[in-house]
Design a protein around this motif. Structure first.
Motif, mmCIF file in Angstrom:
data_model
loop_
_atom_site.group_PDB
_atom_site.id
_atom_site.type_symbol
_atom_site.label_atom_id
_atom_site.label_comp_id
_atom_site.label_asym_id
_atom_site.label_seq_id
_atom_site.Cartn_x
_atom_site.Cartn_y
_atom_site.Cartn_z
ATOM 1 N N HIS A 88 0.841 -1.298 0.242
ATOM 2 C CA HIS A 88 0.049 0.137 -0.152
ATOM 3 C C HIS A 88 0.894 1.177 0.027
ATOM 4 O O HIS A 88 1.906 1.216 0.727
ATOM 5 C CB HIS A 88 -1.037 0.116 1.302
ATOM 6 N N VAL A 89 0.381 2.285 -0.725
ATOM 7 C CA VAL A 89 1.116 3.511 -0.744
ATOM 8 C C VAL A 89 0.019 4.476 -0.128
ATOM 9 O O VAL A 89 -1.026 4.577 -0.467
ATOM 10 C CB VAL A 89 1.602 3.966 -2.232
ATOM 11 N N GLY A 90 0.279 5.441 0.621
ATOM 12 C CA GLY A 90 -0.435 6.407 1.344
ATOM 13 C C GLY A 90 -0.040 7.646 0.390
ATOM 14 O O GLY A 90 1.156 8.000 -0.023
ATOM 15 N N LEU A 91 -1.014 8.537 0.057
ATOM 16 C CA LEU A 91 -0.710 9.701 -0.491
ATOM 17 C C LEU A 91 -0.998 10.953 0.432
ATOM 18 O O LEU A 91 -1.647 10.876 1.509
ATOM 19 C CB LEU A 91 -1.865 10.036 -1.537
ATOM 20 N N VAL A 125 -8.074 6.300 7.812
ATOM 21 C CA VAL A 125 -7.979 6.117 6.711
ATOM 22 C C VAL A 125 -9.545 6.313 6.014
ATOM 23 O O VAL A 125 -10.599 6.014 6.492
ATOM 24 C CB VAL A 125 -8.036 4.486 6.389
ATOM 25 N N ALA A 126 -9.630 7.112 5.223
ATOM 26 C CA ALA A 126 -10.818 7.725 4.314
ATOM 27 C C ALA A 126 -11.121 6.891 3.422
ATOM 28 O O ALA A 126 -12.258 6.320 3.164
ATOM 29 C CB ALA A 126 -10.485 9.056 3.746
ATOM 30 N N GLU A 127 -10.064 6.323 2.297
ATOM 31 C CA GLU A 127 -10.379 5.376 1.204
ATOM 32 C C GLU A 127 -9.329 4.507 0.787
ATOM 33 O O GLU A 127 -8.105 5.014 0.901
ATOM 34 C CB GLU A 127 -10.802 6.453 -0.230
ATOM 35 N N ILE A 128 -9.542 3.494 0.392
ATOM 36 C CA ILE A 128 -8.401 2.571 -0.165
ATOM 37 C C ILE A 128 -8.887 2.493 -1.756
ATOM 38 O O ILE A 128 -9.866 2.002 -2.053
ATOM 39 C CB ILE A 128 -8.384 1.287 0.485
ATOM 40 N N VAL A 129 -7.808 2.647 -2.653
ATOM 41 C CA VAL A 129 -8.191 2.790 -3.936
ATOM 42 C C VAL A 129 -7.339 2.153 -4.795
ATOM 43 O O VAL A 129 -6.124 1.976 -4.421
ATOM 44 C CB VAL A 129 -8.030 4.367 -4.589
ATOM 45 N N PRO A 130 -7.741 1.050 -5.572
ATOM 46 C CA PRO A 130 -6.839 0.288 -6.538
ATOM 47 C C PRO A 130 -5.946 1.012 -7.426
ATOM 48 O O PRO A 130 -6.083 2.252 -7.653
ATOM 49 C CB PRO A 130 -7.726 -0.363 -7.471
ATOM 50 N N ALA A 131 -4.383 0.826 -7.355
ATOM 51 C CA ALA A 131 -3.496 1.335 -8.287
ATOM 52 C C ALA A 131 -4.101 1.788 -9.634
ATOM 53 O O ALA A 131 -3.709 3.012 -9.872
ATOM 54 C CB ALA A 131 -2.493 0.409 -8.361
ATOM 55 N N LEU A 173 -3.292 4.003 -1.711
ATOM 56 C CA LEU A 173 -3.409 3.080 -2.948
ATOM 57 C C LEU A 173 -2.927 1.823 -2.838
ATOM 58 O O LEU A 173 -2.194 1.418 -1.915
ATOM 59 C CB LEU A 173 -2.355 3.814 -3.986
ATOM 60 N N GLU A 174 -3.807 0.742 -3.286
ATOM 61 C CA GLU A 174 -3.573 -0.618 -2.969
ATOM 62 C C GLU A 174 -2.748 -1.056 -4.278
ATOM 63 O O GLU A 174 -3.142 -1.087 -5.349
ATOM 64 C CB GLU A 174 -4.830 -1.214 -3.397
ATOM 65 N N MET A 175 -1.451 -1.448 -3.937
ATOM 66 C CA MET A 175 -0.301 -1.959 -5.036
ATOM 67 C C MET A 175 -0.479 -3.293 -5.369
ATOM 68 O O MET A 175 0.308 -3.532 -6.195
ATOM 69 C CB MET A 175 0.806 -1.267 -4.451
ATOM 70 N N GLY A 176 -1.046 -4.110 -4.409
ATOM 71 C CA GLY A 176 -1.059 -5.623 -4.703
ATOM 72 C C GLY A 176 -0.026 -6.649 -4.124
ATOM 73 O O GLY A 176 -0.082 -7.579 -4.162
ATOM 74 N N GLY A 177 1.031 -5.818 -3.330
ATOM 75 C CA GLY A 177 1.936 -6.707 -2.686
ATOM 76 C C GLY A 177 1.430 -7.270 -1.336
ATOM 77 O O GLY A 177 2.524 -7.981 -0.584
ATOM 78 N N ALA A 178 0.493 -7.010 -0.860
ATOM 79 C CA ALA A 178 0.145 -7.293 0.422
ATOM 80 C C ALA A 178 -0.009 -8.986 0.764
ATOM 81 O O ALA A 178 -0.004 -9.255 1.625
ATOM 82 C CB ALA A 178 -1.397 -6.818 1.134
#
Ligand SMILES: [Zn+2]
Ligand SMILES: [Zn+2]
Length: 344
Positions: free
Chosen positions: A43-46, A311-317, A339-344
């Protein structure tokens, strides 16, 4: 997997291509280098800095340290792919933003945050984590608890700076603390200052943010103009607004401390230098909390810091553009877009 299994070929990445443009792109997977670890971001936070990079207003772009195309992502966690430096494949890690050289005079004096050869992940000199893989020196990674899956682990990065601000100012039980701003830094500051035994009051312009601050233990909530002047032994400016910096100088009591964490870029008018002298207060510029990663991971693990509630929102990359829009149009209440990057 051993370091012999370092993948090669192309990887997906998200890049800022110019002011206002986020694109999906393909880059070579970084090649192995001695002492480095390859990590798959989860995951990456903005944050506001990413927005400045998108808008082309970031200092890093203007002074030439960075440029487009730019792979962003400095608040993140991921899993080790190929290991070195004591890490094992599959381990959850958080990556440091500031990467120091270890050799220059400042590093030798133990002042890593002002390293003369500093590079910063996702800001300048080091590809960001909004990609399928990121390669970092082993010394720039901190282990997360086994079993970590939570998107809010990205909050370790902003939280290290909160730890630094309260450590440097010696925040403790006899403090009455004002926290300006109810973004990620402000709300983490409320939580940690309460834990350190201080009385905390929140100051901001977003009613939902002030309500959250109250949930985290703030005993009062004010709009900036309504907050009592000369009342606080410690003021933490976490909003990043120049007007709020000026206001923090009215709120601090004689002999108190002001920690400036928000990065306000606009010049401030109406500053009276004599007030610093007669007020006898200390103003701390809080650069980063590079030395507090391990301790900060512990604060989340022991639930002193509540990440999920921010956390407000989790958005796919794939919808990164949408994530930046959410950030841009200012949300109310919970501050963090991830952002959900897929490596979890
Ligand atoms: Zn940030
Ligand atoms: Zn150095």
């Amino acid at each position: 997997m051993t370091s012999g299994d370092w993948p090669t070929g192309a990887m997906r990445a998200l890049a800022l291509e110019g002011p206002g443009r986020v694109v999906q792109t393909s880059l070579p997977i970084p090649a192995p280098e001695p002492g480095t670890v390859l990590v798959r971001p989860a995951h990456v936070g903005l944050c506001g800095t990413d927005l400045e990079l998108l808008h082309g207003t970031a200092a890093y772009l203007n002074d030439g340290r960075s440029g487009y195309p730019h792979v962003f992502g400095h608040e993140w966690w991921g899993r080790v792919v190929t290991a070195d430096g004591g890490f094992a494949p599959g381990e959850a890690v958080v990556g440091h933003t500031m990467i120091s050289c270890g050799l220059c005079p400042n590093c030798q004096r133990g002042r890593r945050a002002v390293c003369r050869n500093l590079i910063e992940t996702g800001l300048y000199g080091q590809q960001g984590a909004a990609a399928e893989f990121i390669r970092l020196p082993a010394h720039a990674l901190t282990r997360l608890p086994a079993g970590t899956r939570e998107p809010w682990a990205v909050l370790v990065e902003p939280a290290v700076t909160v730890v630094e601000s309260l450590e440097r100012t010696g925040c403790g039980p006899f403090d009455r603390v004002a926290v300006l701003g109810t973004g990620t830094i402000g709300l983490l500051t409320v939580q940690l200052a309460r834990h350190r035994g201080a009385e905390v009051e929140a100051i901001g312009i977003d009613p939902a943010g002030l309500e959250l601050a109250t949930k985290f233990g703030a005993t009062a909530a004010y709009r900036p103009e309504d907050a009592p002047e000369r009342a606080y032994s410690l003021v933490v400016e976490a909003s990043g607004a120049s007007a709020a910096f000026l206001r923090s100088l009215d709120l601090v009591e004689t002999g108190g401390r002001v920690a400036v964490v928000g990065v306000a870029g606009e010049p401030v008018g109406g500053l009276v230098p004599g007030n610093f002298v007669l007020g006898g207060f200390d103003v701390y510029g809080i650069r980063h909390g590079l030395d507090h990663y391990e301790r900060t991971v512990g604060l989340f693990a022991s639930r002193v810091l509540d990440g999920a509630a921010l956390v407000a929102e989790i958005v796919p990359a794939a919808d990164a553009e949408q994530a930046f829009k959410l950030l841009e149009h200012g949300r109310s209440g919970r501050p963090k877009v991830i952002l959900e990057m897929g490596g979890a």
